[in-house]
Design a protein around this motif. Sequence first.
Motif, PDB file in Angstrom:
ATOM      1  N   LEU A   6     -17.290 111.431  30.890  1.00 48.92           N
ATOM      2  CA  LEU A   6     -16.066 111.786  30.439  1.00 48.92           C
ATOM      3  C   LEU A   6     -15.626 110.551  29.384  1.00 48.92           C
ATOM      4  CD1 LEU A   6     -13.210 113.092  30.099  1.00 48.92           C
ATOM      5  CD2 LEU A   6     -12.532 111.601  32.087  1.00 48.92           C
ATOM      6  N   PHE A   7     -16.244 109.168  29.883  1.00 49.73           N
ATOM      7  CA  PHE A   7     -16.035 107.895  29.051  1.00 49.73           C
ATOM      8  C   PHE A   7     -16.780 108.125  27.734  1.00 49.73           C
ATOM      9  CE2 PHE A   7     -17.708 104.023  27.745  1.00 49.73           C
ATOM     10  CZ  PHE A   7     -16.362 103.278  27.401  1.00 49.73           C
ATOM     11  N   LEU A   8     -18.105 108.675  27.631  1.00 53.42           N
ATOM     12  CA  LEU A   8     -18.679 108.879  26.674  1.00 53.42           C
ATOM     13  C   LEU A   8     -18.182 109.886  25.866  1.00 53.42           C
ATOM     14  CD1 LEU A   8     -22.284 108.549  28.140  1.00 53.42           C
ATOM     15  CD2 LEU A   8     -21.274 106.795  26.960  1.00 53.42           C
ATOM     16  N   LEU A   9     -17.662 111.111  26.304  1.00 52.96           N
ATOM     17  CA  LEU A   9     -17.001 112.022  25.571  1.00 52.96           C
ATOM     18  C   LEU A   9     -15.956 111.548  24.587  1.00 52.96           C
ATOM     19  CD1 LEU A   9     -16.603 114.973  24.574  1.00 52.96           C
ATOM     20  CD2 LEU A   9     -15.150 115.299  26.783  1.00 52.96           C
ATOM     21  N   CYS A  10     -15.224 110.619  25.198  1.00 53.27           N
ATOM     22  CA  CYS A  10     -13.859 110.217  24.470  1.00 53.27           C
ATOM     23  C   CYS A  10     -14.642 109.195  23.395  1.00 53.27           C
ATOM     24  CB  CYS A  10     -13.111 109.397  25.481  1.00 53.27           C
ATOM     25  SG  CYS A  10     -12.141 110.371  26.900  1.00 53.27           S
ATOM     26  N   ILE A  11     -15.368 108.359  23.815  1.00 55.11           N
ATOM     27  CA  ILE A  11     -15.988 107.542  22.793  1.00 55.11           C
ATOM     28  C   ILE A  11     -16.527 108.348  21.444  1.00 55.11           C
ATOM     29  CG2 ILE A  11     -17.911 105.930  22.200  1.00 55.11           C
ATOM     30  CD1 ILE A  11     -15.467 104.454  23.625  1.00 55.11           C
ATOM     31  N   SER A  12     -17.392 109.468  21.640  1.00 52.04           N
ATOM     32  CA  SER A  12     -17.991 110.126  20.581  1.00 52.04           C
ATOM     33  C   SER A  12     -16.830 110.966  19.734  1.00 52.04           C
ATOM     34  CB  SER A  12     -18.917 111.125  21.172  1.00 52.04           C
ATOM     35  OG  SER A  12     -18.416 112.028  22.043  1.00 52.04           O
ATOM     36  N   VAL A  13     -15.683 111.236  20.496  1.00 55.96           N
ATOM     37  CA  VAL A  13     -14.602 112.282  20.033  1.00 55.96           C
ATOM     38  C   VAL A  13     -13.915 110.986  18.723  1.00 55.96           C
ATOM     39  CG1 VAL A  13     -12.485 113.091  20.240  1.00 55.96           C
ATOM     40  CG2 VAL A  13     -14.464 113.793  21.584  1.00 55.96           C
ATOM     41  N   PHE A  14     -13.573 109.809  19.454  1.00 59.43           N
ATOM     42  CA  PHE A  14     -13.054 108.687  18.584  1.00 59.43           C
ATOM     43  C   PHE A  14     -13.730 108.455  17.544  1.00 59.43           C
ATOM     44  CE2 PHE A  14     -10.325 107.933  22.631  1.00 59.43           C
ATOM     45  CZ  PHE A  14      -9.327 108.837  22.212  1.00 59.43           C
ATOM     46  N   ALA A  15     -15.315 108.239  17.657  1.00 57.97           N
ATOM     47  CA  ALA A  15     -16.028 107.730  16.569  1.00 57.97           C
ATOM     48  C   ALA A  15     -16.213 108.819  15.698  1.00 57.97           C
ATOM     49  CB  ALA A  15     -17.383 107.465  17.314  1.00 57.97           C
ATOM     50  N   ALA A  16     -16.086 109.986  15.986  1.00 59.03           N
ATOM     51  CA  ALA A  16     -16.161 111.191  14.823  1.00 59.03           C
ATOM     52  C   ALA A  16     -14.785 111.298  13.962  1.00 59.03           C
ATOM     53  CB  ALA A  16     -16.281 112.512  15.527  1.00 59.03           C
ATOM     54  N   ALA A  17     -13.608 111.130  14.957  1.00 58.74           N
ATOM     55  CA  ALA A  17     -12.467 111.061  14.248  1.00 58.74           C
ATOM     56  C   ALA A  17     -12.196 109.779  13.233  1.00 58.74           C
ATOM     57  CB  ALA A  17     -11.333 110.644  15.343  1.00 58.74           C
ATOM     58  N   GLU A  18     -12.728 108.692  13.533  1.00 53.62           N
ATOM     59  CA  GLU A  18     -12.908 107.480  12.522  1.00 53.62           C
ATOM     60  C   GLU A  18     -13.697 107.830  11.374  1.00 53.62           C
ATOM     61  OE1 GLU A  18     -13.902 102.694  12.369  1.00 53.62           O
ATOM     62  OE2 GLU A  18     -14.079 104.034  14.212  1.00 53.62           O
ATOM     63  N   GLY A  19     -14.734 108.409  11.496  1.00 53.37           N
ATOM     64  CA  GLY A  19     -15.531 109.079  10.394  1.00 53.37           C
ATOM     65  C   GLY A  19     -14.694 109.816   9.394  1.00 53.37           C
ATOM     66  N   PHE A  20     -14.198 110.732  10.174  1.00 58.80           N
ATOM     67  CA  PHE A  20     -13.493 111.715   9.438  1.00 58.80           C
ATOM     68  C   PHE A  20     -12.365 111.117   8.662  1.00 58.80           C
ATOM     69  CE2 PHE A  20      -9.314 114.143   9.436  1.00 58.80           C
ATOM     70  CZ  PHE A  20      -9.593 115.173   8.816  1.00 58.80           C
ATOM     71  N   ALA A  21     -11.852 110.156   9.379  1.00 62.66           N
ATOM     72  CA  ALA A  21     -10.530 109.522   8.604  1.00 62.66           C
ATOM     73  C   ALA A  21     -11.036 108.905   7.599  1.00 62.66           C
ATOM     74  CB  ALA A  21      -9.978 108.679   9.536  1.00 62.66           C
ATOM     75  N   GLN A  22     -12.167 108.217   7.596  1.00 60.19           N
ATOM     76  CA  GLN A  22     -12.614 107.489   6.033  1.00 60.19           C
ATOM     77  C   GLN A  22     -12.956 108.512   5.238  1.00 60.19           C
ATOM     78  OE1 GLN A  22     -15.823 105.300   7.725  1.00 60.19           O
ATOM     79  NE2 GLN A  22     -14.690 103.658   8.665  1.00 60.19           N
ATOM     80  N   SER A  23     -13.494 109.694   5.445  1.00 59.12           N
ATOM     81  CA  SER A  23     -13.981 110.487   4.610  1.00 59.12           C
ATOM     82  C   SER A  23     -12.724 111.335   3.901  1.00 59.12           C
ATOM     83  CB  SER A  23     -14.948 111.643   5.121  1.00 59.12           C
ATOM     84  OG  SER A  23     -15.391 112.785   4.199  1.00 59.12           O
ATOM     85  N   SER A  24     -11.859 111.470   4.777  1.00 57.16           N
ATOM     86  CA  SER A  24     -10.570 112.214   4.130  1.00 57.16           C
ATOM     87  C   SER A  24      -9.705 111.226   3.460  1.00 57.16           C
ATOM     88  CB  SER A  24      -9.743 112.472   5.713  1.00 57.16           C
ATOM     89  OG  SER A  24      -8.463 113.107   5.081  1.00 57.16           O
ATOM     90  N   ALA A  25      -9.720 109.876   3.787  1.00 54.01           N
ATOM     91  CA  ALA A  25      -9.024 109.049   2.960  1.00 54.01           C
ATOM     92  C   ALA A  25      -9.516 108.843   1.537  1.00 54.01           C
ATOM     93  CB  ALA A  25      -9.051 107.543   3.566  1.00 54.01           C
ATOM     94  N   GLU A  26     -10.866 108.976   1.299  1.00 55.04           N
ATOM     95  CA  GLU A  26     -11.658 109.047  -0.072  1.00 55.04           C
ATOM     96  C   GLU A  26     -11.339 110.275  -0.604  1.00 55.04           C
ATOM     97  OE1 GLU A  26     -13.831 107.848  -3.103  1.00 55.04           O
ATOM     98  OE2 GLU A  26     -12.912 106.727  -1.328  1.00 55.04           O
ATOM     99  N   LEU A  27     -11.241 111.316   0.032  1.00 55.42           N
ATOM    100  CA  LEU A  27     -11.039 112.675  -0.675  1.00 55.42           C
ATOM    101  C   LEU A  27      -9.554 112.534  -1.223  1.00 55.42           C
ATOM    102  CD1 LEU A  27     -12.862 114.912   1.490  1.00 55.42           C
ATOM    103  CD2 LEU A  27     -13.449 114.558  -0.821  1.00 55.42           C
TER     104      LEU A  27
END
Length: 440
Positions: A6-27
């Motif tokens: 469960l902990f690893l799932l949350c970490i991966s979700v938040f990491a993906a969300a951070e990457g998305f935020a950076q890409s979204s901010a650039e777009l």
Amino acid sequence: MRFLKLFLLCISVFAAAEGFAQSSAELKRRRDKLSDELEQLNREYQKTASSKKVTIRQLNILKAKINLREEKINTINSEIRNLDSQISENTNSVNNLQEQLDKLRKEYAGMVLFAYHNKSAYNKLMFVFASKDFNQAYKRLKYLQQFATYRQRQAEYIQGTQKDLNIKIVQLDRTKREKSTLLSDEKKERESLGKEKDNQAQVVVKLSKQQGYLKRQQRDLQKKIAKTNREISSAIRREIAEARRKAEAEERARLAAAEKARAAAAAAAEKSDKPAPSTGPKTPVKTTAAKTNSEVLNSTPEAARLSNDFLGNRGSLPWPVAQGHITQGFGTYYIDGIKTESTGVDIATGAGATVRAVFSGEVSNVANVSGTYLVIIRHGEYFTAYSNLRSVSVSKGQKVGIKQTLGTVATDSATGETSVHFDLYKGQNPVNPKIWLAPD
């Protein structure tokens, strides 16, 4: 192990969300910049539209608007794809968290039921005293203590998972709303694009009635472009010839010095009746005449260093104007059926804008071409050329630094366009300047 997953799932979700935020901010940054450029073009178009006479400038502005509008739509579509990916990830996260929550609640319910059946102190004591020996009694007592702690920890896990689930649900709802807004924006942009294409067709029809005048204007422009290209080529050839002449002079001086040294050594040997010292086998040396233009232009350490520095900044050179957008790219294009080769790019900018050097170097030439100025700067084996300048503030042979002012852009009185033509050469070969400039 389950809580680790469960902990690893949350970490991966938040990491993906951070990457998305950076890409979204650039777009989003890119979309906002395109919106600003479109607003500027709209203002310019309104000025030209107020005139009853249709001009090429109107057509060029419409073409630029259409290109920017299509790029903006593509950017919005990229944002939508990112949001779709985020919605999918958030949906999976919500489902996984819900499954984890259901399992935790089920296990917790079992513990509560067990605790209910054994809630009295008498039952607990009987459980301990029914042990076969002291060691078993101790273990049963520790089990009861650990069971209470585990039960409390399970309750905390349930609360934490419920909190994460609520956060993900909120994020999912917000992402869906953002997607809905972007879809609405995309629809509006496509409607605007359709209107602009209709306006373009109307302007083309009106301009066709002035075909004779426009063709004359186009021929005059082609003559100016051809004259500018000849001036640039001639200046580069002169630079290569001068570099080769200097290299040949240095080569002759080295050969003369070597011959003088050999003659002196032979004379000294003759006086002492000793054989002349051997200079060893001669290694073939490439003469200046056999060297390529690139080797000649980089024949000095300073020129070679400048070439390497210039090459190292490929893709990050500053633009020749602080604000502007490319209206005509590098390569082959057609205007009114006339084939034209562009050795550089046209960059539209504001009236009276300052033109600046994209890199440090030495001014190779300043020329007046059909009423506007051309400035050529050498950067080792590379050359940059800035044409259609109304005025210049540098002179031939002057050293210039990066972003140093070269002059101001001219405005075409016939079309009302203000643009600088920017060329980049490696030796005598033109290259696409856009891939050398920093992303706009």
